[in-house]
Enzyme design. Sequence first.
Site, PDB file in Angstrom:
ATOM      1  N   CYS A 282       0.795  -1.249  -0.038  1.00  0.00           N
ATOM      2  CA  CYS A 282      -0.121  -0.174   0.002  1.00  0.00           C
ATOM      3  C   CYS A 282       0.855   1.299  -0.001  1.00  0.00           C
ATOM      4  CB  CYS A 282      -0.828   0.096   1.292  1.00  0.00           C
ATOM      5  SG  CYS A 282      -2.130  -1.347   1.189  1.00  0.00           S
ATOM      6  N   ILE A 283       1.346   1.454   1.201  1.00  0.00           N
ATOM      7  CA  ILE A 283       2.061   2.855   1.306  1.00  0.00           C
ATOM      8  C   ILE A 283       3.245   3.085   0.195  1.00  0.00           C
ATOM      9  CG2 ILE A 283       3.226   4.404   3.125  1.00  0.00           C
ATOM     10  CD1 ILE A 283       0.712   3.572   3.946  1.00  0.00           C
TER      11      ILE A 283
END
Length: 442
Positions: A282-283
């Site tokens: 994600c990040i």
Amino acid sequence: MTTETALLTTAAAQLSEKISNKTARVGIIGLGYVGLPLAVEFAKAGFSVTGIDLIQPKVDRINAGDSYIQDVNPADVASLVAAGKLRATTDFSVVAELDTINICVPTPLRKTKDPDMSFIVAACQEIAKFVHPGLLAILESTTYPGTTDELVLPMLSSSGMKVGEDFFLCFSPERVDPGNPKFQTRNIPKVVGGVTAACTELGALFYAQALEHVVPVSSTQVAEMVKLLENTFRMINIGLVNELAMMCERMSINIWEVIDAAATKPFGFMPFYPGPGLGGHCIPIDPFYLSWKSKQAGIEARFIELAGYINGQMPHFVVEKVQNALNDRGKAVKGSHVHILGVAYKRDIDDVRESPALDIIHLLQRRGAKVTFSDPHVSSIRIEDGVLTATDAMEEIAQADATVIVTDHAQVDYQPIVERAALIVDTRNALRGYNAANVIRL
Ligand SMILES: NC(=O)c1ccc[n+]([C@@H]2O[C@H](COP(=O)([O-])OP(=O)(O)OC[C@H]3O[C@@H](n4cnc5c(N)ncnc54)[C@H](O)[C@@H]3O)[C@@H](O)[C@H]2O)c1
């Protein structure tokens, strides 16, 4: 069209009824870290759930009553499969019999940092063949604002059915935090936005059957942007503390002590911590979906690019630290044995996707180090030259010239490590409180 009018269509009313009395047949497409926990949650809530994945061994394991996702208890899968509430298949034609589908397929980046929409497109091509009146489709994969309206809607409307009247389409960002014992699929508030008001209403009704708190928003674009705001917020703040960590190093200030003291401010401050670099699905990835889209709208996402650059420097910064510490002890990286303690991208999980440990290992090997690793959750990793298998932590640490703590798994006992290691570079402040001469902090 108002919500009330839309809900008067026969398809909407029938679907609403089926969702409310839990006779709706639920489908989850993509049975990974996001899809499998969601499937289990809806099955636990009493729905009949069918999971669809392309990978036969995953499908077989679910049908055999087993789980391959750390946060999903195999006993839950076994009892739900035995009760006929959960099953899995590779055959998309089941969509014809389903009332709802959640799309949870991967959304990686291409090498050029452009969105790779191929998984969403492939799933939607299959779904499009079986769209029928009364179907609610919800995209959960993280993506750029506009995806649901601009990419998914035309594909699902190709059969001539009208969204908001015949079938219903929403976006709902997935916020699962693997390894988090407090917040899991069931108790993480669920944001949902539909293409029409009727879509939003049906989407919200659907999630409310299995999840504790639902947050309806006015459009799919808002729901898509919510996820990107959340992850961009984290990425940029981590970039900020990583840059501060590099500054503090030059000024011989302990960044960890600075953050702890700043965090005593009871308002207007939220602590973020430096580390060896970003990891996970994600990040490091999602903000680039936003920067790609904003470029098309004529706005450069400069915060994202800058934070991406700084975070990308962290594995190099860690390797420099290792090199300097070895040099101070009269050794070179070349020929030294460096042990990596923890390779998962974060604490207490087994996921190594985008893990900074992989970059650190690569950089150390390139400089001629002999690298070994241990991780209580990971038995082997894929590196450039093949596969690296985990070794016994205590044996390796006792022999290594340097040990690098890349992941601070909770179950690791650090006392014997500090006693036996020649040198430890701690990138997570796992050795908070240890003031030994062999401990070097980020
Ligand atoms: N992992 C997380 O912590 C997390 C958190 C929030 C959001 N997300 C987002 O959720 C989405 C899914 O992530 P994930 O971590 O579950 O990925 P994953 O790789 O664990 O699972 C995806 C699954 O989809 C399957 N798949 C791929 N193409 C398919 C197709 N055409 N049809 C059917 N199945 C297909 C894969 O075989 C795999 O099992 C991504 O967009 C991700 O960004 C992930």
